[in-house]
Scaffold this motif. Structure first.
Motif, PDB file in Angstrom:
ATOM      1  N   VAL A  12      -6.279  -9.334   1.536  1.00 28.38           N
ATOM      2  CA  VAL A  12      -5.661  -8.843   0.297  1.00 28.38           C
ATOM      3  C   VAL A  12      -4.356  -8.081   0.532  1.00 28.38           C
ATOM      4  CG1 VAL A  12      -7.827  -8.831  -0.983  1.00 28.38           C
ATOM      5  CG2 VAL A  12      -7.148  -6.775   0.286  1.00 28.38           C
ATOM      6  N   ILE A  13      -4.009  -7.807   1.783  1.00 33.98           N
ATOM      7  CA  ILE A  13      -2.728  -7.167   2.099  1.00 33.98           C
ATOM      8  C   ILE A  13      -1.595  -8.202   2.062  1.00 33.98           C
ATOM      9  CG2 ILE A  13      -2.626  -7.484   4.633  1.00 33.98           C
ATOM     10  CD1 ILE A  13      -2.078  -4.083   2.949  1.00 33.98           C
ATOM     11  N   SER A  14      -1.962  -9.480   2.031  1.00 32.76           N
ATOM     12  CA  SER A  14      -0.983 -10.578   2.071  1.00 32.76           C
ATOM     13  C   SER A  14      -0.681 -11.099   0.660  1.00 32.76           C
ATOM     14  CB  SER A  14      -1.530 -11.727   2.938  1.00 32.76           C
ATOM     15  OG  SER A  14      -0.913 -12.950   2.614  1.00 32.76           O
ATOM     16  N   PRO A  15       0.573 -10.916   0.171  1.00 31.29           N
ATOM     17  CA  PRO A  15       0.902 -11.395  -1.179  1.00 31.29           C
ATOM     18  C   PRO A  15       0.901 -12.917  -1.268  1.00 31.29           C
ATOM     19  CG  PRO A  15       2.888 -10.644  -0.057  1.00 31.29           C
ATOM     20  CD  PRO A  15       1.733 -10.296   0.836  1.00 31.29           C
ATOM     21  N   TYR A  16       1.283 -13.586  -0.189  1.00 33.57           N
ATOM     22  CA  TYR A  16       1.287 -15.054  -0.213  1.00 33.57           C
ATOM     23  C   TYR A  16      -0.141 -15.601  -0.273  1.00 33.57           C
ATOM     24  CZ  TYR A  16       6.293 -14.871   0.697  1.00 33.57           C
ATOM     25  OH  TYR A  16       7.644 -14.630   0.589  1.00 33.57           O
ATOM     26  N   SER A  17      -1.092 -14.828   0.281  1.00 31.77           N
ATOM     27  CA  SER A  17      -2.497 -15.229   0.157  1.00 31.77           C
ATOM     28  C   SER A  17      -2.918 -15.223  -1.309  1.00 31.77           C
ATOM     29  CB  SER A  17      -3.405 -14.263   0.932  1.00 31.77           C
ATOM     30  OG  SER A  17      -3.295 -14.454   2.321  1.00 31.77           O
ATOM     31  N   ASP A  85       8.780  -0.816  -1.290  1.00 35.65           N
ATOM     32  CA  ASP A  85       7.381  -1.121  -0.983  1.00 35.65           C
ATOM     33  C   ASP A  85       7.097  -1.342   0.504  1.00 35.65           C
ATOM     34  OD1 ASP A  85       6.290  -0.941  -3.499  1.00 35.65           O
ATOM     35  OD2 ASP A  85       6.746  -3.006  -4.013  1.00 35.65           O
ATOM     36  N   PHE A  86       8.122  -1.656   1.280  1.00 36.53           N
ATOM     37  CA  PHE A  86       7.879  -2.039   2.673  1.00 36.53           C
ATOM     38  C   PHE A  86       7.178  -0.947   3.476  1.00 36.53           C
ATOM     39  CE2 PHE A  86      11.289  -5.260   1.875  1.00 36.53           C
ATOM     40  CZ  PHE A  86      10.482  -6.369   2.091  1.00 36.53           C
ATOM     41  N   PHE A 123      -2.999  -3.584  -5.558  1.00 35.22           N
ATOM     42  CA  PHE A 123      -2.005  -3.306  -4.510  1.00 35.22           C
ATOM     43  C   PHE A 123      -0.642  -3.922  -4.821  1.00 35.22           C
ATOM     44  CE2 PHE A 123      -0.072  -3.685  -0.236  1.00 35.22           C
ATOM     45  CZ  PHE A 123      -0.173  -2.357   0.156  1.00 35.22           C
ATOM     46  N   TRP A 124      -0.642  -5.168  -5.300  1.00 37.03           N
ATOM     47  CA  TRP A 124       0.613  -5.908  -5.452  1.00 37.03           C
ATOM     48  C   TRP A 124       1.191  -5.910  -6.859  1.00 37.03           C
ATOM     49  CZ3 TRP A 124       3.572  -6.851  -1.565  1.00 37.03           C
ATOM     50  CH2 TRP A 124       3.005  -6.937  -0.290  1.00 37.03           C
ATOM     51  N   SER A 125       0.369  -5.539  -7.855  1.00 37.52           N
ATOM     52  CA  SER A 125       0.873  -5.520  -9.218  1.00 37.52           C
ATOM     53  C   SER A 125       0.997  -4.084  -9.727  1.00 37.52           C
ATOM     54  CB  SER A 125      -0.052  -6.325 -10.126  1.00 37.52           C
ATOM     55  OG  SER A 125       0.640  -6.841 -11.225  1.00 37.52           O
ATOM     56  N   GLN A 126      -0.025  -3.259  -9.400  1.00 38.23           N
ATOM     57  CA  GLN A 126      -0.037  -1.874  -9.887  1.00 38.23           C
ATOM     58  C   GLN A 126       0.474  -0.879  -8.829  1.00 38.23           C
ATOM     59  OE1 GLN A 126      -4.186  -1.815 -10.729  1.00 38.23           O
ATOM     60  NE2 GLN A 126      -3.985  -3.239 -12.449  1.00 38.23           N
ATOM     61  N   HIS A 127       0.679  -1.372  -7.594  1.00 42.06           N
ATOM     62  CA  HIS A 127       1.222  -0.558  -6.500  1.00 42.06           C
ATOM     63  C   HIS A 127       0.378   0.688  -6.227  1.00 42.06           C
ATOM     64  CE1 HIS A 127       5.512  -2.443  -7.003  1.00 42.06           C
ATOM     65  NE2 HIS A 127       4.538  -3.337  -6.881  1.00 42.06           N
ATOM     66  N   GLU A 128      -0.928   0.506  -6.219  1.00 42.41           N
ATOM     67  CA  GLU A 128      -1.842   1.609  -5.942  1.00 42.41           C
ATOM     68  C   GLU A 128      -2.596   1.361  -4.640  1.00 42.41           C
ATOM     69  OE1 GLU A 128      -4.147   3.084  -9.254  1.00 42.41           O
ATOM     70  OE2 GLU A 128      -2.724   2.182 -10.658  1.00 42.41           O
ATOM     71  N   ASP A 129      -3.164   2.416  -4.091  1.00 41.24           N
ATOM     72  CA  ASP A 129      -3.841   2.358  -2.796  1.00 41.24           C
ATOM     73  C   ASP A 129      -5.134   1.519  -2.853  1.00 41.24           C
ATOM     74  OD1 ASP A 129      -4.389   3.482   0.003  1.00 41.24           O
ATOM     75  OD2 ASP A 129      -6.208   4.021  -1.097  1.00 41.24           O
TER      76      ASP A 129
END
Length: 221
Positions: A12-17, A85-86, A123-129
């Motif tokens: 789930v850390i991978s956006p392309y996944s 974000d990086f 993680f990728w849409s809401q930018h939360e932990d």
């Protein structure tokens, strides 16, 4: 002809996944495939294959920002990323999250799809932990898991059974030739075929004899 087993190794850390996951979820009802989700640990794959995150190379990171924006729009997946974000991404470990996903896969696999999606959304849409226990439980609640099931799975993440399963799945991905994620393995004509990345699904269809209908196919065919 029998159905083709298609395995999706993801983290789930991978956006392309996430992009590959959503497209394969759409096609599992259109193509003659059995889709199997294989939660694995991207950090382990990178370490064992000597690969580096795209964000480590400035020019690649710059391209990735533009690419994800275009891909998210084309695939109709709400992945959002900015230059800020990086650092957040590089500082986040997905190990606890992927152990939690693995625990659910072992005990209540019917929640695997919505749970994985909610981790990506957070993680990728809401930018939360997604690394701390309270945030993992928040993701589980959003995915429809009961407090009891979530707590049980959270307790399982430190168990040898869950740790070993995640290690084994990660090792299996590497055995198939994976060096990053998503890694899609189609078992066709008696052998495994590895496809790396979310932009190789059209090629996957071609190899297994299925028609590509774009990233957002209509199921009314």
């Amino acid at each position: 002809m029998g159905r083709t087993l298609v395995e999706l190794f993801y983290d789930v850390i991978s956006p392309y996944s996430w992009l590959g996951f959503e497209v394969l979820c759409r096609y599992q009802h259109i193509w003659n495939i059995d889709l199997r989700f294989r939660p694995a640990f991207l950090g382990g794959i990178m370490q064992q294959t000597g690969n580096k995150p795209p964000a480590m190379l400035p020019k690649r990171a710059e391209y990735m920002l533009k690419d994800l924006k275009r891909m998210g729009k084309y695939y109709q997946v709400p992945v959002h990323m900015s230059g800020d974000d990086f650092q957040r991404i590089l500082a986040t470990s997905s190990l606890a999250a992927m152990r939690f996903v693995t625990a659910i896969d072992m005990t209540n696999p019917q929640y695997l799809e919505p749970l994985s999606r909610e981790f990506w959304m957070r993680f990728w849409s809401q930018h939360e932990d997604i690394s701390q226990p309270e945030n993992i439980l928040a993701v589980a609640r959003q995915a429809g898991l009961s407090a009891e099931l979530s707590q049980k799975a959270l307790e399982m993440i430190s168990s040898p059974a869950v740790k070993d399963r995640l290690k084994e799945t990660t090792a299996e991905a590497i055995k198939y030739g994976a060096f990053g994620m998503p890694a899609v393995v189609a078992h066709y004509d008696g052998e495994p075929h590895l496809f790396f990345g979310s932009d190789r699904l059209e090629l996957l269809g071609s190899v297994i004899g299925e028609k590509w209908l774009g990233p957002v196919p209509s199921s009314k065919l």
